[in-house]
Design a protein around this motif. Structure first.
Motif, PDB file in Angstrom:
ATOM      1  N   LYS A  80      25.873   3.508  51.435  1.00  0.00           N
ATOM      2  CA  LYS A  80      27.325   3.484  51.291  1.00  0.00           C
ATOM      3  C   LYS A  80      27.723   2.030  51.422  1.00  0.00           C
ATOM      4  CE  LYS A  80      31.618   4.889  51.109  1.00  0.00           C
ATOM      5  NZ  LYS A  80      32.185   5.377  49.839  1.00  0.00           N
ATOM      6  N   ALA A  81      28.085   1.402  50.317  1.00  0.00           N
ATOM      7  CA  ALA A  81      28.278  -0.048  50.290  1.00  0.00           C
ATOM      8  C   ALA A  81      29.462  -0.467  51.150  1.00  0.00           C
ATOM      9  CB  ALA A  81      28.488  -0.526  48.859  1.00  0.00           C
ATOM     10  N   THR A  82      29.240  -1.488  51.986  1.00  0.00           N
ATOM     11  CA  THR A  82      30.314  -2.109  52.763  1.00  0.00           C
ATOM     12  C   THR A  82      30.331  -3.617  52.510  1.00  0.00           C
ATOM     13  OG1 THR A  82      28.831  -2.171  54.683  1.00  0.00           O
ATOM     14  CG2 THR A  82      30.401  -0.352  54.570  1.00  0.00           C
ATOM     15  N   ILE A  83      29.186  -4.269  52.663  1.00  0.00           N
ATOM     16  CA  ILE A  83      29.066  -5.699  52.381  1.00  0.00           C
ATOM     17  C   ILE A  83      28.068  -5.875  51.238  1.00  0.00           C
ATOM     18  CG2 ILE A  83      28.393  -7.952  53.292  1.00  0.00           C
ATOM     19  CD1 ILE A  83      29.205  -6.959  56.070  1.00  0.00           C
ATOM     20  N   GLY A  84      28.518  -6.459  50.131  1.00  0.00           N
ATOM     21  CA  GLY A  84      27.684  -6.588  48.947  1.00  0.00           C
ATOM     22  C   GLY A  84      28.008  -5.505  47.939  1.00  0.00           C
ATOM     23  N   GLU A  85      28.159  -5.894  46.660  1.00  0.00           N
ATOM     24  CA  GLU A  85      28.541  -4.956  45.634  1.00  0.00           C
ATOM     25  C   GLU A  85      27.427  -3.942  45.366  1.00  0.00           C
ATOM     26  OE1 GLU A  85      27.967  -8.130  45.355  1.00  0.00           O
ATOM     27  OE2 GLU A  85      26.976  -8.658  43.462  1.00  0.00           O
ATOM     28  N   VAL A  86      27.779  -2.893  44.620  1.00  0.00           N
ATOM     29  CA  VAL A  86      26.789  -1.904  44.202  1.00  0.00           C
ATOM     30  C   VAL A  86      25.965  -2.523  43.075  1.00  0.00           C
ATOM     31  CG1 VAL A  86      26.413   0.397  43.249  1.00  0.00           C
ATOM     32  CG2 VAL A  86      28.293   0.001  44.864  1.00  0.00           C
ATOM     33  N   ALA A  87      24.723  -2.881  43.380  1.00  0.00           N
ATOM     34  CA  ALA A  87      23.851  -3.555  42.422  1.00  0.00           C
ATOM     35  C   ALA A  87      22.412  -3.319  42.834  1.00  0.00           C
ATOM     36  CB  ALA A  87      24.147  -5.056  42.382  1.00  0.00           C
ATOM     37  N   ARG A 123      14.524 -16.056  51.829  1.00  0.00           N
ATOM     38  CA  ARG A 123      15.894 -16.175  51.336  1.00  0.00           C
ATOM     39  C   ARG A 123      16.306 -14.845  50.706  1.00  0.00           C
ATOM     40  NH1 ARG A 123      18.648 -20.801  52.743  1.00  0.00           N
ATOM     41  NH2 ARG A 123      19.842 -20.642  50.827  1.00  0.00           N
ATOM     42  N   PRO A 124      17.568 -14.453  50.887  1.00  0.00           N
ATOM     43  CA  PRO A 124      18.021 -13.210  50.264  1.00  0.00           C
ATOM     44  C   PRO A 124      18.170 -13.343  48.752  1.00  0.00           C
ATOM     45  CG  PRO A 124      19.849 -14.300  51.373  1.00  0.00           C
ATOM     46  CD  PRO A 124      18.619 -15.085  51.715  1.00  0.00           C
ATOM     47  N   VAL A 125      17.905 -12.267  48.057  1.00  0.00           N
ATOM     48  CA  VAL A 125      18.126 -12.193  46.613  1.00  0.00           C
ATOM     49  C   VAL A 125      19.517 -11.635  46.330  1.00  0.00           C
ATOM     50  CG1 VAL A 125      17.315 -11.142  44.462  1.00  0.00           C
ATOM     51  CG2 VAL A 125      15.669 -11.915  46.185  1.00  0.00           C
ATOM     52  N   GLY A 126      19.921 -10.633  47.108  1.00  0.00           N
ATOM     53  CA  GLY A 126      21.228 -10.014  46.942  1.00  0.00           C
ATOM     54  C   GLY A 126      22.262 -10.601  47.880  1.00  0.00           C
ATOM     55  N   THR A 127      23.321  -9.840  48.108  1.00  0.00           N
ATOM     56  CA  THR A 127      24.475 -10.353  48.861  1.00  0.00           C
ATOM     57  C   THR A 127      24.785  -9.525  50.104  1.00  0.00           C
ATOM     58  OG1 THR A 127      25.952  -9.085  47.404  1.00  0.00           O
ATOM     59  CG2 THR A 127      25.533 -11.385  46.821  1.00  0.00           C
ATOM     60  N   THR A 128      23.820  -8.756  50.583  1.00  0.00           N
ATOM     61  CA  THR A 128      24.099  -7.911  51.747  1.00  0.00           C
ATOM     62  C   THR A 128      23.806  -8.629  53.058  1.00  0.00           C
ATOM     63  OG1 THR A 128      21.869  -6.967  51.813  1.00  0.00           O
ATOM     64  CG2 THR A 128      23.483  -5.844  50.423  1.00  0.00           C
ATOM     65  N   ASP A 129      24.533  -8.227  54.087  1.00  0.00           N
ATOM     66  CA  ASP A 129      24.232  -8.676  55.437  1.00  0.00           C
ATOM     67  C   ASP A 129      22.863  -8.176  55.878  1.00  0.00           C
ATOM     68  OD1 ASP A 129      25.283  -6.084  55.272  1.00  0.00           O
ATOM     69  OD2 ASP A 129      26.000  -6.095  57.334  1.00  0.00           O
ATOM     70  N   SER A 130      22.464  -7.019  55.357  1.00  0.00           N
ATOM     71  CA  SER A 130      21.184  -6.413  55.719  1.00  0.00           C
ATOM     72  C   SER A 130      20.013  -7.293  55.309  1.00  0.00           C
ATOM     73  CB  SER A 130      21.048  -5.044  55.042  1.00  0.00           C
ATOM     74  OG  SER A 130      22.141  -4.217  55.326  1.00  0.00           O
ATOM     75  N   GLU A 131      20.028  -7.764  54.074  1.00  0.00           N
ATOM     76  CA  GLU A 131      18.917  -8.590  53.605  1.00  0.00           C
ATOM     77  C   GLU A 131      18.890  -9.929  54.339  1.00  0.00           C
ATOM     78  OE1 GLU A 131      16.782  -9.927  49.418  1.00  0.00           O
ATOM     79  OE2 GLU A 131      18.940  -9.575  49.459  1.00  0.00           O
TER      80      GLU A 131
END
Length: 254
Positions: A80-87, A123-131
């Motif tokens: 359930k997306a909160t931080i970072g777009e659906v991608a 380094r993260p590839v995406g934009t989530t706080d999780s990564e």
């Protein structure tokens, strides 16, 4: 928020039952419809499947529900997306290499204003706080140990590192290197061990009952870790807040 599923087993175990019930929460019985993924180890190898579509609507998820997902360590996630777009690049689990091993990580929660200093290797590839949190954990583990340490040493280091991330928000996560599975609870996580004598289990999210005594040998054993219990007729144990547990060969060892 997202939901987590992990299995740590004494022998390669078929996860289709648990994975099918878990996928229903990705858009059918619950609202976690912003992507999904599953990673399962086969020896030193790793199979990773991720999708930005909901698990309920994903042909790949439907295929895997009928595929013999046999492994000793499995991590799955519905988002359930909160931080970072659906991608696609934001779908969990995330994978990195360290000390010649694949490491898998999935997170449930929000880390507000979390921007750790990261060096070039992680380094993260995406934009989530999780990564970002995963990259930081890998970076700090690499700085703390010259080579692959024991499970006990890794657990002690994680107990020092996790609070440094947890202060930014909710940090429920699963982490595995194929040898052990670590699970940390900030707010909600449950676990059980399926072992001899095996019994029946009925999914909460689908009309499906399995008699594990028909499918397992006496030496088989599986620890199942999930955000919310998957079955209605098994005894699940809730994690304590801020509890970090490690599972090896289908049992909690710390």
């Amino acid at each position: 928020m997202c939901q987590l599923l992990g299995l740590n087993c004494a022998t390669p175990t078929d996860a289709s039952f648990s994975f099918t019930g878990f996928c229903d929460r990705g858009g059918r019985t619950d609202h976690h419809a912003d992507g999904w993924g599953i990673a399962f180890f086969e020896g030193k190898g790793l199979r990773l499947f991720i999708d930005h579509r909901s698990a309920h609507d994903s042909p790949m998820a439907a295929f895997l529900q009928g595929y013999p997902l046999k492994s000793r360590n499995i991590i799955a996630h519905v988002r359930k997306a909160t931080i970072g777009e659906v991608a696609l690049e934001n779908a969990h689990p995330f994978v990195r290499e360290l000390w010649g091993r694949q490491w898998v990580f999935a997170h449930n929660g929000d880390l507000k204003d979390y921007a750790p200093n990261l060096h070039s290797h992680f380094r993260p590839v995406g934009t989530t706080d999780s990564e970002r949190a995963f990259c930081w954990l890998m970076q700090e583990l690499a700085k703390s140990h010259a080579g692959l340490p024991s499970v006990d040493e890794l657990t002690r280091t994680l107990r020092e590192l996790v609070p440094q991330v947890r202060r930014f928000g909710t940090f429920n996560f699963l982490l595995s290197n194929g040898e052990a599975l670590w699970a940390h609870c900030s707010t909600k996580l449950h676990w059980l061990v399926r072992q001899h004598p095996f019994s029946q289990a009925t999914l909460k999210d689908r009309d499906w009952t399995v008699n594990f005594a028909d499918l397992n040998q006496p030496g088989d054993r599986a620890a199942v870790i999930v955000t919310t219990p998957l079955t209605s007729n098994e005894v699940w144990t809730a994690f304590e807040p801020e509890e970090l547990k490690v599972f090896v060969d289908g049992l909690p060892v710390g």
